[in-house]
Structure formats: C-alpha cells, structure tokens
Design a protein around this motif. Sequence first.
Motif, PDB file in Angstrom:
ATOM      1  N   ALA A  76      36.451  48.849  38.994  1.00  0.00           N
ATOM      2  CA  ALA A  76      36.547  49.311  40.391  1.00  0.00           C
ATOM      3  C   ALA A  76      37.963  49.554  40.942  1.00  0.00           C
ATOM      4  CB  ALA A  76      35.792  48.342  41.300  1.00  0.00           C
ATOM      5  N   PHE A  79      39.412  53.080  41.669  1.00  0.00           N
ATOM      6  CA  PHE A  79      39.064  53.931  42.813  1.00  0.00           C
ATOM      7  C   PHE A  79      40.175  54.020  43.850  1.00  0.00           C
ATOM      8  CE2 PHE A  79      34.704  53.244  41.245  1.00  0.00           C
ATOM      9  CZ  PHE A  79      34.342  54.586  41.130  1.00  0.00           C
ATOM     10  N   TYR A 228      33.065  44.756  36.676  1.00  0.00           N
ATOM     11  CA  TYR A 228      33.711  46.071  36.792  1.00  0.00           C
ATOM     12  C   TYR A 228      33.287  46.816  38.062  1.00  0.00           C
ATOM     13  CZ  TYR A 228      35.606  46.002  32.047  1.00  0.00           C
ATOM     14  OH  TYR A 228      36.329  45.706  30.926  1.00  0.00           O
ATOM     15  N   MET A 229      32.293  46.285  38.783  1.00  0.00           N
ATOM     16  CA  MET A 229      31.707  47.027  39.903  1.00  0.00           C
ATOM     17  C   MET A 229      32.459  46.825  41.216  1.00  0.00           C
ATOM     18  SD  MET A 229      29.200  48.708  38.612  1.00  0.00           S
ATOM     19  CE  MET A 229      29.956  48.811  36.982  1.00  0.00           C
ATOM     20  N   THR A 230      33.219  45.739  41.333  1.00  0.00           N
ATOM     21  CA  THR A 230      33.905  45.437  42.595  1.00  0.00           C
ATOM     22  C   THR A 230      35.333  44.967  42.312  1.00  0.00           C
ATOM     23  OG1 THR A 230      33.012  43.206  42.450  1.00  0.00           O
ATOM     24  CG2 THR A 230      31.852  44.739  43.892  1.00  0.00           C
ATOM     25  N   LEU A 231      36.131  44.855  43.387  1.00  0.00           N
ATOM     26  CA  LEU A 231      37.457  44.258  43.263  1.00  0.00           C
ATOM     27  C   LEU A 231      37.285  42.764  43.055  1.00  0.00           C
ATOM     28  CD1 LEU A 231      39.233  46.062  46.248  1.00  0.00           C
ATOM     29  CD2 LEU A 231      39.152  46.747  43.851  1.00  0.00           C
ATOM     30  N   PRO A 232      38.143  42.047  42.373  1.00  0.00           N
ATOM     31  CA  PRO A 232      39.404  42.505  41.789  1.00  0.00           C
ATOM     32  C   PRO A 232      39.282  43.095  40.388  1.00  0.00           C
ATOM     33  CG  PRO A 232      39.209  40.143  41.558  1.00  0.00           C
ATOM     34  CD  PRO A 232      37.964  40.596  42.246  1.00  0.00           C
ATOM     35  N   SER A 240      41.887  43.164  47.057  1.00  0.00           N
ATOM     36  CA  SER A 240      41.934  44.098  48.194  1.00  0.00           C
ATOM     37  C   SER A 240      43.355  44.439  48.615  1.00  0.00           C
ATOM     38  CB  SER A 240      41.221  43.493  49.403  1.00  0.00           C
ATOM     39  OG  SER A 240      39.900  43.217  49.084  1.00  0.00           O
ATOM     40  N   PHE A 243      44.878  46.850  46.257  1.00  0.00           N
ATOM     41  CA  PHE A 243      44.195  48.130  46.405  1.00  0.00           C
ATOM     42  C   PHE A 243      44.717  48.877  47.636  1.00  0.00           C
ATOM     43  CE2 PHE A 243      40.316  50.517  45.172  1.00  0.00           C
ATOM     44  CZ  PHE A 243      40.213  51.365  46.258  1.00  0.00           C
ATOM     45  N   SER A 244      44.756  48.183  48.788  1.00  0.00           N
ATOM     46  CA  SER A 244      45.190  48.836  50.034  1.00  0.00           C
ATOM     47  C   SER A 244      46.644  49.285  49.958  1.00  0.00           C
ATOM     48  CB  SER A 244      45.048  47.899  51.229  1.00  0.00           C
ATOM     49  OG  SER A 244      43.726  47.523  51.379  1.00  0.00           O
TER      50      SER A 244
ATOM     51  N   LEU B  18      41.370  51.425  54.022  1.00  0.00           N
ATOM     52  CA  LEU B  18      42.403  50.430  53.713  1.00  0.00           C
ATOM     53  C   LEU B  18      42.092  49.047  54.287  1.00  0.00           C
ATOM     54  CD1 LEU B  18      45.608  52.597  54.330  1.00  0.00           C
ATOM     55  CD2 LEU B  18      44.440  52.186  52.169  1.00  0.00           C
ATOM     56  N   LEU B  21      38.098  46.866  53.335  1.00  0.00           N
ATOM     57  CA  LEU B  21      37.754  46.537  51.947  1.00  0.00           C
ATOM     58  C   LEU B  21      36.942  45.254  51.761  1.00  0.00           C
ATOM     59  CD1 LEU B  21      40.930  47.656  49.981  1.00  0.00           C
ATOM     60  CD2 LEU B  21      38.708  48.740  50.134  1.00  0.00           C
ATOM     61  N   ASN B  25      33.296  45.573  49.617  1.00  0.00           N
ATOM     62  CA  ASN B  25      33.528  45.235  48.224  1.00  0.00           C
ATOM     63  C   ASN B  25      32.321  44.518  47.625  1.00  0.00           C
ATOM     64  OD1 ASN B  25      34.834  44.856  45.810  1.00  0.00           O
ATOM     65  ND2 ASN B  25      35.931  43.032  46.494  1.00  0.00           N
ATOM     66  N   PHE B  37      30.163  49.856  46.477  1.00  0.00           N
ATOM     67  CA  PHE B  37      31.620  50.104  46.473  1.00  0.00           C
ATOM     68  C   PHE B  37      31.935  51.508  45.959  1.00  0.00           C
ATOM     69  CE2 PHE B  37      36.011  49.333  44.834  1.00  0.00           C
ATOM     70  CZ  PHE B  37      36.578  48.916  46.032  1.00  0.00           C
ATOM     71  N   PHE B  38      31.195  51.950  44.935  1.00  0.00           N
ATOM     72  CA  PHE B  38      31.391  53.299  44.403  1.00  0.00           C
ATOM     73  C   PHE B  38      30.998  54.335  45.456  1.00  0.00           C
ATOM     74  CE2 PHE B  38      31.368  52.779  39.518  1.00  0.00           C
ATOM     75  CZ  PHE B  38      31.846  51.483  39.603  1.00  0.00           C
ATOM     76  N   TRP B  41      33.545  55.202  48.207  1.00  0.00           N
ATOM     77  CA  TRP B  41      34.644  56.119  47.885  1.00  0.00           C
ATOM     78  C   TRP B  41      34.191  57.552  47.861  1.00  0.00           C
ATOM     79  CZ3 TRP B  41      38.504  53.999  49.500  1.00  0.00           C
ATOM     80  CH2 TRP B  41      38.618  52.621  49.419  1.00  0.00           C
TER      81      TRP B  41
END
Lengths: 486, 69
Positions: A76, A79, A228-232, A240, A243-244, B18, B21, B25, B37-38, B41
Amino acid sequence: MSTSNLALLITAIIVFIVIIIGFISGSDKSSRESIEQWSIGGRNFGGLLIWFLIGADIYTAYTFLGLTGYAYTLGAPAFFACAYAALAFPIIFYYIPKIWSVAAEFKMTTLADYVRERFDSKFLSGLVALVGILFLIPYIDLQLAGIQNVVKVAGHGTISPTVILIISFLLVGTYTFFSGLRAPAWTALVKDILVWVVMLFLVIYLPIKWFGGWGDFLHVAAEKYPEYMTLPGHGGGHGSFWFSTAAFISAVALFMWPHSSTGALAAKSGESLRKNAIALPFYNILLFFITALGILALLVVPGLKDSNSALLILIQKSLGGVGQGFSFATIMLASLVPASIMVIAASNLLATNIIQDLFAKSMQQKKVTLMARLFVFLIVLLALMFGILFPSSIINLQLQGTSGIVQIFPAVAVSLYWKKMNKVPVTVGLIGGLVMIFLAAPLHLPGYSGFWGILVNIALILILTPFFAGKTASSDNKVVRFLFEN
Amino acid sequence: MNRIFEVILFLIPFIAQLLLLPWVNKADPFVIGLPFFFFWWLLWLLATPFFTLAIYKLRKNRSTRKEQR
C-alpha cells in the motif's frame, strides 16, 4: 522463431521506428541553432503537444518499473504516487502560468534563468542550476536502468551487462544530440499511444488471466498478504506520516524538476498550461492500476530478488511473443523519451547557467548551443557512472532526488508572489534545506527527509528576510516590476 | 465570498489525501472490488481534477466580471 526471439525482434523494430521519427522531426537545422529552439522547441507547442510532452516525463520507467517494484516489496505505501500525482496539479495551476509569462517576456529557457533575473544573482541561479543537475543525474540513471532492465529480461540474460550499458548510452546520447526537444515531443506522441494501449491491455487482461478479474485478484491478495493492503505496508516502515510527507513534498517538487519545467516553458500560452493542469491528471488513472499490478506480480511471480523487474517478468510469464514485444518496446520508450528530455534540461542548465553565466560571459550563442549539445554525452555518462557506483532500487533514487530538488521551490515559486524576498535569505535557506535533508537520517527524524529540509529552508528565509527588507525595497529590478506592477 | 470558496475547493483534495489517512487506512469494506484504501486513491485520482476545474471556472468568471466593470 521462439517466443523470446520474436519478442526481442518486435521490441527492436518498434524502438527503431520511433527513433527514426525522432531524427526526422528534429532534422530541420533551425531546430538546433539557438538554445531556445533546441531546448524548448522555440516556445511554440500548443495544448495537445504539451499534454504529451509533460505526460512523457510523468510516465517513465519510474512509473512502470519503480512503482510496480515498490508495490511488490511494500504494498500500500506505493500509492503515495497516486496522491502526489493528483495533488501536484492544483499547485502548478497557480504558479506555472505565471512563471511562463515571465519567461516568455524575458526570453528565459530555464528556471535558473528566472532566478538569476528575479534576484540579480548569478551565484543563486548557478546554485539552483547545480541542484537541478545533481539531482537529475540519479533520475536519468533511473531511466537508463529502465532500458537496461528491459534488455536484460527480453534477452533472457544472454546479452552481456557491458553490451547493455553501451546500448543504453548510445541510444539516449545520439538520439538527444541530434534532435533536441522536437524529437521527444513528437516521439512522446507515439510513446503515449503505445503506453495507453499496452497498459490498458495489461491492466484488463492480466488479472482476468490469472484470477478471473480485479475483484477476485484483490480478494486473493488480501487473504494471502493482508499486510500489503494498508499502511505501514510490508516490513512496517512506511506509516501515515511518511506517506503524507512523501506525497506532499513530491507534489510540490513535480515541476521543480528541470525537465518538467522544460516542457512547461515550451508552451505557446499560459492558458494552455492552465488547461493542461486540469486535463493532465486524467492521465494519472493508469498510475493506480499500474501500482496494483505490482501486487499481482507478487502473487504470480513471488520471491524475485530484483523487484524492479517484477512487471517485466510478470509480462514474460503471461504473454506470447507479440504481446511481450509490444510491452517491452513501450517500457523501453517510456525510458528513452523522458531520459532525452531530462538530459536536454540538464545539459542546458550546465551550458547556460553555469558555464556561460559564471565563466564565459562573452561566449557566442551558437557556441553555447553546441556546448549544450555536447554536454548531452557527459550527462549520460555521469548518470551511467552514478548507477554503477550507487546501485539502488529505482524508487529510492527518485525519492532522494525529490528531497533535493524541492529545496528550490521558495526561490522559484514563492518569489512569484512575495515581493520582499531577497537573494541572501533565499540562498541561505536553500543551502540550509539541502544540508537538512542529509541530516534527517542521522537525526532519526520520522517521515520524509525532503519535508524537514523544506521546513528549515522556509524558517531560515522567514527569519532572515526582515533584515534585508530595506535593501530589496531600494533596488530596481525588471522582473519584480513585471510581476508586481501590473 | 468567491475567494473563500476558492480556498475551500483548493484545500479539500489536500485534506482528503494527506490528513485523513488514519481514518481510511483499512482493507474492509471492499468497494467496487477494491480494498477500501485502494479505492480511496482511485476516487481521488478521478476527483481532484474536477476541483481544479471548478477553481478555473471560478477565476474565469471573476476576471470577466472585472472586465465588464
């Protein structure tokens, strides 16, 4: 003929045809005579051509190989590229038409030209040019690595690494030397059509082939690789805050790159740039699907050592000779065309804003143009050497470069709106910001290093500017008059 | 009034991409076949240019009104 030979042959034919188109469109001698002609196409590109030209440097080897590679290793967090590609355009909507009008009025071809006239400082503009060149070199290397990866995978490891290096060098060098910006603008057209056709095909066909469709593919992925679907993301290093900050800084930086600004300054009018700021982002939709293909590669071809080849190997495993040939050619052109635009931008900066401005003021314009064209080979060589000395994953090269290039934002963009800015605080801020990005890691600061750099940069400018306000007010400057007295 | 509206239009995509999140998430629920989450975006890739378009129209109106005066 075997599948892999057929793929290699088709790749070579398509790349060859596009290079011939480039030579023909650049063969008009007038396109090489002056810096303005060679490096920004005589400021004569209409809306649609600009769309392709700017699109060309957004959709590069970095997009195809770097982002899929990033999604392949982390998931993720990749993205962040979608976020920055979307957010860059509302920002440039404001300041790019403005800097275009200054550049058109005073015949400037680079952002450093603008800084030189705006601040009456050849030192500051030389510094801005140097920052541009230094941080472009890893970016150019990244394009060369894209070409090399394709040749490596398409050749099934039978082509020796030295030959691959020489191919990438000659391809980019001669193509750029002979044709200037006109060639990449026209070949970008062909490249972009190929990119759309090939990517749409891959994006639709690959998930259907392996999983029956997008929904099924992502359900399988979510079950097998939930982290793999979300942060981190995988490995947990990219939350986050990272990412930001990475998305925000990359968005601000997008048009600080010398090659993006080259494209923008080549426009015919400020209005065509404004319209592009609205139309170009629709290009970004592909970005999302390409990133997700990295996850598909993770499911289909897991355990690869070189994540940058994940997409290429996925293609090799999924398609026949013709499909592979078209895909490889597309990715190769997506490296070659932007590489050429980047090399033009870097050699132009080196010739005009460093050699001519600082060391050879009386040099004839014709000689400067020839020098800029010869620097093409120097820049490509430097990029190759950089790649050999500091091998790194494609996305890391891009991220490091972004942290550096964004530091010129106050000098280039804030100065369009803030009359009181003076060269001393801006220079100190720029240097402070650059130092800070190298300190962020040893100081264990969270997030993205460019973010801490720009904070220090702006803080220094804010603190120092009041001390120079009197000096700025008393000096007379044509660019300041043009910007603030209309 | 017009200018405040412009600032809001400018800020919304930035806030969504920003600052929100921690709230977006998550993998569930799946929307149109995508993990949430996908989906977020894809949504903002499509939506952001429309905010820029709205700002463009707003500014264009303002400058024509200025010329008429």
